[in-house]
Design an enzyme around this catalytic site. Structure first.
Site, PDB file in Angstrom:
ATOM      1  N   VAL A   1      -0.321   8.161 -13.531  1.00 44.81           N
ATOM      2  CA  VAL A   1       0.046   7.998 -12.075  1.00 44.81           C
ATOM      3  C   VAL A   1      -0.665   8.726 -11.234  1.00 44.81           C
ATOM      4  CG1 VAL A   1       2.358   6.790 -12.878  1.00 44.81           C
ATOM      5  CG2 VAL A   1       2.211   9.089 -12.137  1.00 44.81           C
ATOM      6  N   GLN A   2      -1.403   9.638 -11.674  1.00 41.70           N
ATOM      7  CA  GLN A   2      -2.346  10.649 -10.608  1.00 41.70           C
ATOM      8  C   GLN A   2      -3.440   9.655 -10.114  1.00 41.70           C
ATOM      9  OE1 GLN A   2      -2.271  14.078 -13.276  1.00 41.70           O
ATOM     10  NE2 GLN A   2      -0.909  15.109 -11.836  1.00 41.70           N
ATOM     11  N   PHE A   3      -3.728   9.931  -8.784  1.00 44.87           N
ATOM     12  CA  PHE A   3      -4.661   8.960  -8.308  1.00 44.87           C
ATOM     13  C   PHE A   3      -5.899   8.613  -8.665  1.00 44.87           C
ATOM     14  CE2 PHE A   3      -7.490   7.692  -5.022  1.00 44.87           C
ATOM     15  CZ  PHE A   3      -6.907   6.469  -4.523  1.00 44.87           C
ATOM     16  N   ASP A   4      -6.490   9.964  -9.136  1.00 49.05           N
ATOM     17  CA  ASP A   4      -7.921   9.618  -9.908  1.00 49.05           C
ATOM     18  C   ASP A   4      -7.880   8.742 -11.117  1.00 49.05           C
ATOM     19  OD1 ASP A   4      -8.768  10.959  -7.704  1.00 49.05           O
ATOM     20  OD2 ASP A   4      -8.790  13.059  -8.914  1.00 49.05           O
ATOM     21  N   ALA A   5      -6.853   8.948 -11.926  1.00 50.61           N
ATOM     22  CA  ALA A   5      -6.804   8.085 -13.150  1.00 50.61           C
ATOM     23  C   ALA A   5      -6.845   6.650 -12.956  1.00 50.61           C
ATOM     24  CB  ALA A   5      -5.580   8.466 -13.974  1.00 50.61           C
ATOM     25  N   MET A   6      -5.791   6.485 -11.714  1.00 48.60           N
ATOM     26  CA  MET A   6      -5.612   4.838 -11.398  1.00 48.60           C
ATOM     27  C   MET A   6      -6.690   4.368 -10.675  1.00 48.60           C
ATOM     28  SD  MET A   6      -1.575   4.553 -10.033  1.00 48.60           S
ATOM     29  CE  MET A   6      -1.713   5.430  -8.535  1.00 48.60           C
TER      30      MET A   6
ATOM     31  N   LYS B   1       0.769  -1.165   0.166  1.00 47.53           N
ATOM     32  CA  LYS B   1       0.087   0.171   0.089  1.00 47.53           C
ATOM     33  C   LYS B   1       0.848   1.245   0.056  1.00 47.53           C
ATOM     34  CE  LYS B   1      -3.541  -0.229  -0.299  1.00 47.53           C
ATOM     35  NZ  LYS B   1      -4.135  -0.296  -1.925  1.00 47.53           N
TER      36      LYS B   1
ATOM     37  N   HIS C   1       6.831  -6.745  -2.778  1.00 48.82           N
ATOM     38  CA  HIS C   1       6.553  -6.160  -1.525  1.00 48.82           C
ATOM     39  C   HIS C   1       7.753  -6.882  -0.706  1.00 48.82           C
ATOM     40  CE1 HIS C   1       3.190  -4.112  -2.617  1.00 48.82           C
ATOM     41  NE2 HIS C   1       2.210  -5.104  -2.696  1.00 48.82           N
TER      42      HIS C   1
ATOM     43  N   SER D   1      -3.561   3.283   5.305  1.00 45.37           N
ATOM     44  CA  SER D   1      -3.949   2.576   3.688  1.00 45.37           C
ATOM     45  C   SER D   1      -3.894   0.892   3.882  1.00 45.37           C
ATOM     46  CB  SER D   1      -3.018   3.006   2.816  1.00 45.37           C
ATOM     47  OG  SER D   1      -3.398   2.527   1.532  1.00 45.37           O
TER      48      SER D   1
END
Length: 258
Positions: A192-197, A53, A72, A102
C-alpha cells in the site's frame, strides 16, 4: 492494412454532469442504478468507501477471503443491505486540498469524467461540490457521522496511512479480523505504499482505454501537502474560508501537512 496506433485512436467524448438523488453524477454510475440499489450484501463482505482519489487502491492489497467491494458513493446512497447485513466497512478520507489536486489531475486524463477546465475553474467547482459523487465536505462528514451509530465502520485518514503505514495496516487487519503473520503484514504495508502501487498494473489502471496517460498518470504523486504546488495564496485563502463554513458543525479533523 494499417492498424491505428493508440495515439490516433479516438477517446470517447466526455459525459455531462447532472443532478441525481441530490448529488452530481455522470451516467456511467447511474445507468444500472436499480441493480446498485438492490445489491445484496453478505455479512462477511468488506466495503471500502472513499471520495474519488482518496485511496481506494488500499483494497487491492488485502488478502481477504470475503468479497472486497469498492465504492465512491456517499453514505446515503450505499445499498441498504450493507447496513442490514452488518457488513464491515472501511472509509478512507483524504484532506480536501490534496484531494482536490488529485481529482483535478484525474479528471484531466480520464475521458469518462466531465471536462475539468483549468485548475482555478476546477477548484471553484470543487468548493461548490459540483463533482461526480457530490461535495467532498458532505462525503467525509456523512461517513464520519455514520461511524457514531454503526460500529462496524473503520474511518481511516490517508495522511495517517502515508505517515505510519505499518500502524494503520495493523489497525485495519485487526478490524477485519485478519490473523496475518508479521511477514504478511509487512507485505501489505509495502504493497500500500505509494511507489509500489504506482508500479502495479492492477492499481495504476494503465490498461484502461478511457484514460489518457500522456496527460497524467492515474497514480500521480500520493504525497501529503502537494496542494502547496497548486494553490495560489488567494485560492488558499478563499478555500480556507469556504472550508471553515462547510466544516463548522463536524468534529472530523484533517491534516493538510505531515
Amino acid at each position: 492494412m494499417e492498424t491505428p496506433d493508440s495515439s490516433s485512436m479516438k477517446l470517447p467524448s466526455r459525459p455531462e454532469l447532472f443532478d441525481f438523488e441530490g448529488i452530481s453524477m455522470v451516467h456511467y454510475f447511474t445507468d444500472n442504478w436499480e441493480k446498485v440499489k438492490n445489491f445484496q450484501a453478505r455479512p462477511d463482505d468488506v466495503l471500502i468507501a472513499t471520495y474519488p482519489k482518496a485511496g481506494t487502491e488500499l483494497a487491492d492489497n488485502l488478502p481477504t477471503s470475503p468479497r472486497l467491494i469498492k465504492t465512491h458513493l456517499p453514505v446515503q446512497l450505499v445499498p441498504r443491505s450493507f447496513w442490514e447485513q452488518n457488513s464491515k466497512i472501511v472509509y478512507v478520507a483524504r484532506n480536501a486540498k490534496d484531494n482536490a489536486v488529485s481529482y483535478f489531475h484525474f479528471d484531466r486524463m480520464n475521458m469518462a469524467q466531465p471536462e475539468p477546465g483549468d485548475w482555478n475553474t476546477f477548484l471553484q467547482k470543487f468548493m461548490e461540490g459540483k463533482n461526480v459523487f457530490g461535495p467532498w465536505y458532505d462525503h467525509v462528514i456523512g461517513w464520519w457521522e455514520k461511524k457514531q451509530t454503526y460500529s462496524n465502520l473503520l474511518y481511516l485518514f490517508y495522511e495517517d496511512l502515508v505517515e505510519d503505514t505499518g500502524h494503520e495496516v495493523e489497525r485495519l487487519c485487526s478490524f477485519l479480523g485478519l490473523s496475518t503473520s508479521v511477514e504478511e503484514r509487512e507485505k501489505i504495508t509495502k504493497g500500500v505504499q505509494f511507489d509500489a502501487m504506482k508500479q502495479n498494473k492492477m492499481t495504476n489502471y494503465s490498461t484502461l482505454p478511457v484514460m489518457d496517460f500522456k496527460i497524467s498518470p492515474f497514480m500521480r504523486k500520493g504525497k501529503v501537502g502537494d496542494w502547496k504546488n497548486h494553490f495560489t495564496v488567494a485560492q488558499n485563502e478563499q478555500f480556507d474560508e469556504v472550508y471553515k463554513e462547510k466544516m463548522k458543525n463536524t468534529t472530523v479533523k484533517f491534516r493538510t501537512l505531515i
